[in-house]
Design an enzyme around this catalytic site. Structure first.
Site, PDB file in Angstrom:
ATOM      1  N   ASP A   1       0.864  -1.174   0.000  1.00 31.98           N
ATOM      2  CA  ASP A   1       0.000   0.000   0.000  1.00 31.98           C
ATOM      3  C   ASP A   1       0.911   1.236   0.000  1.00 31.98           C
ATOM      4  O   ASP A   1       2.125   1.137   0.143  1.00 31.98           O
ATOM      5  CB  ASP A   1      -0.973   0.003   1.180  1.00 31.98           C
ATOM      6  CG  ASP A   1      -2.206   0.850   0.840  1.00 31.98           C
ATOM      7  OD1 ASP A   1      -2.153   1.639  -0.133  1.00 31.98           O
ATOM      8  OD2 ASP A   1      -3.223   0.744   1.543  1.00 31.98           O
ATOM      9  N   TRP A   2       0.321   2.373  -0.172  1.00 31.86           N
ATOM     10  CA  TRP A   2       1.072   3.622  -0.372  1.00 31.86           C
ATOM     11  C   TRP A   2       2.060   3.866   0.786  1.00 31.86           C
ATOM     12  O   TRP A   2       1.639   4.182   1.909  1.00 31.86           O
ATOM     13  CB  TRP A   2       0.088   4.784  -0.500  1.00 31.86           C
ATOM     14  CG  TRP A   2       0.708   6.118  -0.736  1.00 31.86           C
ATOM     15  CD1 TRP A   2       1.587   6.795   0.073  1.00 31.86           C
ATOM     16  CD2 TRP A   2       0.505   6.969  -1.866  1.00 31.86           C
ATOM     17  NE1 TRP A   2       1.932   7.994  -0.476  1.00 31.86           N
ATOM     18  CE2 TRP A   2       1.276   8.131  -1.677  1.00 31.86           C
ATOM     19  CE3 TRP A   2      -0.263   6.866  -3.030  1.00 31.86           C
ATOM     20  CZ2 TRP A   2       1.301   9.182  -2.585  1.00 31.86           C
ATOM     21  CZ3 TRP A   2      -0.238   7.906  -3.940  1.00 31.86           C
ATOM     22  CH2 TRP A   2       0.537   9.055  -3.711  1.00 31.86           C
TER      23      TRP A   2
END
Ligand code: BGC
Length: 746
Positions: free
Chosen positions: A287-288
């Site tokens: 994820d980011w």
């Protein structure tokens, strides 16, 4: 073959010998092609494939700027970009990738969560439709539009189960139930990837966030998760497995830790379970920034260690944290990460690029004519409206106040959302310059629907969230002349979504006071509630005669709501989450355990598992939703009362439309294992059918139950059914059911 045009010289020679000049070679599988490419890559180029950057045009997280992205693309140091859309932009960056030595095409990923140009209802609203065909169609439309603007890959579906409406991301998922969640996960993956990767209108799906992200402590986004493996497997993992079985090309891991190990560095989740036991062949994107965030978790000392933990645990691509690009080479040198681990990640990524056909034509999805053609697609708008109608839940309709007549003389339209544009679209939707002209507001929708002599009397009444009651006067004046008052209330669309957790999920500001003031006029009041999560509005629920839960419905919201209000569509949706009476009941879900001291009813507080100041039951339960018509359920008939392994049990029930309208009903099947080696939920959804019945019509609905429906994870995580007594429930919601017992005898 076009292929040659985009490969480097060495590559061409290699392929001329190995692939193009012999017919046997032509049949070589993608795996062989991937191996051939891999052999030609330097370690730097391999690490580049595992690196993903955000584009320069928009962001969905905190950007780390290095100002050198484009140069890095030209050097083959980037495998994928996110937040780059449009033929112009994607083509531009792809051209840069084609200047790199290996000419490996970039993958463009984007959060296409509920539509791209044509915005559909938020996923939680779509889940309320329990209409898998319509949900698949919604994903299909999104894929057609996204793929037409150069996007290859959507970061959807989000399949996180959520039992906590304070968590803002409930709007992105399918609610609290693993069975419904799994069916919807499958429908969405199929919709995105329809007919297989490689077709120009298919985008890669990404099942996220792996795993248990929805169980964050206190509903606070990004927070910790501590749960038994049994609960993980039983409640939180099934939708991921369903997405995988439906062919999801990619998975995204999650921000949370799970039992003390961040998901991004979690070997059990990614390597042992997903890639091992489940045999997932796609790749996992972080994820980011979640690789680097393992430093904050206190799991990795520095970025070097974070990269090591993530890669070794099976995170193949690093979204935006730059941990891989900055550290993997050194980690290989230091023998902390093996080349075999890197090769495995790169192979998985290259494989998808081959499957997408990007090696054949890196610009395959960047076609200006297609982009323009999909920009204003009337069929897509129609599909969005249909989906919106199916998503609206009728919570209350005393004395059949709804549907309204189109001939009503005066309608007062009150509330902060009557003329809302952007708010109709919900979180995770794109803004377009023509939104004001294109998005159908409630006001417009009603105006489009009613007779030419109907007068609409509009007053905003109050803002979404302040204490100012100055607008009440104007609202009362509008109401005075009205035959009916329609109120559009709720939360702003950016109050639910990522990083949008709320501790107070009551109808905000003075909205409920405005509702009270309108109800006090004695006029019939219809309340519409717009929200991305279950809200709390007890006074309204107890006092106002008609309530529709309208979520955030997308581009055609106003038309869809008007169709329901005026009877052109008979509501059929059912809640995919329990609605609490107050925040103190959270987490709240229907498939709970019985406990050793179950309360006999909502007022039983005599040394039982209950609150002394609040009933246990939710305000509105999972699976609840009314129709303008009524349905009668017969008793359940079973073809046998004893089931053996390899046999089938048939449960039949006759449903009759006893009201005055044709309508659809979601018939729900729940099962309970009465005694087992571990305690079992009081009910578990195991089937549902959405049927249409004409006024007066009866239909027999049959559910087939097999041993698979009785299986569960025991304490050794063995998935099996145990002999004993079971109960079957069939009904219109999780609370209103008919029941019958049977015995399972292996
Ligand atoms: C979200 C993901 C999303 C990603 C890219 C993250 O902050 O958690 O769901 O796909 O950003 O926008």
């Amino acid at each position: 073959m076009k292929f040659k045009k985009f490969v480097p010289v060495v590559f061409i020679v290699f392929f001329s010998i190995n692939i193009f000049s012999s017919s046997i070679a032509q049949q070589k599988s993608i795996d062989a092609k991937v191996d051939s490419v891999l052999k030609l890559m330097t370690l730097d180029e391999k690490i580049g494939q595992m690196n993903q950057y955000n584009g320069d045009w928009e962001a969905t997280g905190p950007i780390t700027n290095d100002g050198d992205k484009q140069n890095q693309i030209r050097k083959g140091m980037v495998g994928s970009m996110l937040n780059v859309t449009g033929v112009e932009h994607t083509r531009l960056l792809q051209q840069m990738a084609m200047q790199s030595r290996m000419k490996i095409p970039l993958l463009f990923g984007q959060d296409i969560i509920h539509g791209y140009r044509t915005i559909f209802p938020i996923p939680l609203a779509e889940a309320a439709s329990w209409d898998l065909f319509a949900i698949e169609k919604s994903a299909r439309v999104a894929a057609v539009e996204a793929s037409a603007v150069g996007v290859h890959w959507t970061f959807a579906p989000m399949v996180d189960i959520a039992r906590d409406p304070r968590w803002g991301r409930v709007m992105e998922g399918a609610g609290e139930d693993p069975f419904l969640g799994s069916a919807i996960a499958k429908a969405r993956v199929q919709g995105f990837q329809r007919n297989g990767l490689g077709n120009t209108d298919a985008v890669m799906a990404c099942a996220k966030h792996f795993a248990a992200y929805g169980a964050a402590v206190g509903g606070r986004d990004y927070n910790a998760v501590d749960m038994s493996l049994r609960q993980l497997h039983e409640i939180y993992l099934p939708p991921f497995k369903a997405a995988l079985d439906a062919g999801a090309a990619t998975f995204m891991n999650s921000f949370n830790d799970l039992n003390g190990v961040p998901a991004t560095g979690n070997k059990y989740l990614q390597r042992d379970l997903l890639k091992g036991q489940w045999k997932f062949k796609g790749f996992v994107v972080s994820d980011w920034g979640s690789v680097r965030e393992m430093i904050n978790h206190g799991y990795s000392k520095n970025n070097y260690e974070a990269a090591m933990h993530a890669t070794n645990a099976g995170s193949d691509m690093d979204m935006e944290s730059r941990s891989y690009i900055q550290n993997l080479k050194q980690l290989v040198k230091d023998k902390k990460v093996t080349v075999a681990v890197i090769d495995d990640a790169v192979k998985r990524i290259l494989k998808k690029k081959f499957e997408m056909g990007l090696f054949d034509d890196p610009y395959k999805f960047s076609n200006i004519a297609r982009e323009q053609q999909q920009f204003n697609n009337a069929a897509h708008l129609q599909a969005s409206q249909t989906m919106a109608e199916k998503s609206i839940v009728l919570l209350k309709n005393n004395n059949q106040l709804l549907p309204l007549s189109k001939q009503i003389k005066n309608i007062a339209l009150i509330g902060p959302f009557v003329k809302a544009v952007r708010d109709n679209l919900g979180f995770w939707s794109y803004s377009w310059p023509d939104d004001t002209a294109r998005v159908v507001t409630l006001y417009q929708g009603i105006q489009n629907k009613v007779s030419s002599t109907t007068k609409l009397l509009y007053a905003k009444g109050c803002d979404i969230d302040d204490q100012n009651k100055n607008g009440f006067e104007e609202a009362l004046t509008a109401a005075k002349d009205a035959d009916v008052i329609i109120m559009s209330m709720g939360e702003a669309s950016n109050w639910s979504g990522e990083a949008k957790s709320r501790s107070n999920i009551h109808l905000p500001g003075v909205q409920e006071e405005l509702i009270k003031a309108m109800q006090a006029t004695g006029k019939p009041v219809v309340v519409l509630i717009n929200a991305g999560r279950p809200l709390i509005f007890n006074w309204t629920a107890d006092n106002v005669p008609a309530i529709l839960y309208t979520w955030w419905l997308g581009t055609k919201a106003g038309d869809a709501i008007a169709n329901v209000l005026f009877g052109d569509y008979n509501p059929s949706a059912k809640l995919p989450m329990s609605f609490p009476r107050t925040e103190g009941q959270i987490p709240i879900y229907y498939n709970h355990y019985n406990t050793g001291r179950p309360a006999a009813n909502d007022s039983d507080v005599n040394y039982v598992s209950a609150y002394i100041d609040l009933p246990n039951s939710p305000k509105f339960c999972f699976g609840y939703g009314l129709s303008y018509t009524s349905f009668n359920y017969s008793a359940i008939t079973l073809n046998k009362t004893k089931l053996k392994t390899n046999e089938k049990l048939e449960a039949t029930i006759i449903i009759t439309n006893t009201g005055n309208y044709d309508g659809e009903e979601v018939v729900q099947l729940y099962i309970r294992d009465m005694v087992a080696s571990v305690v079992r939920p009081v009910k578990e959804l195991k089937g549902f059918q959405k049927i249409f019945l004409k006024k007066g019509e009866s239909k027999t609905v049959k559910f087939i139950i097999t041993v698979d429906d009785l299986k569960f994870y025991n304490n050794e995580l063995k998935y099996a059914a145990e002999s004993g007594a079971f109960k079957i429930f069939i009904g219109t919601s999780s609370a209103e059911v008919k029941e019958v017992g049977f015995i399972f005898d292996k």
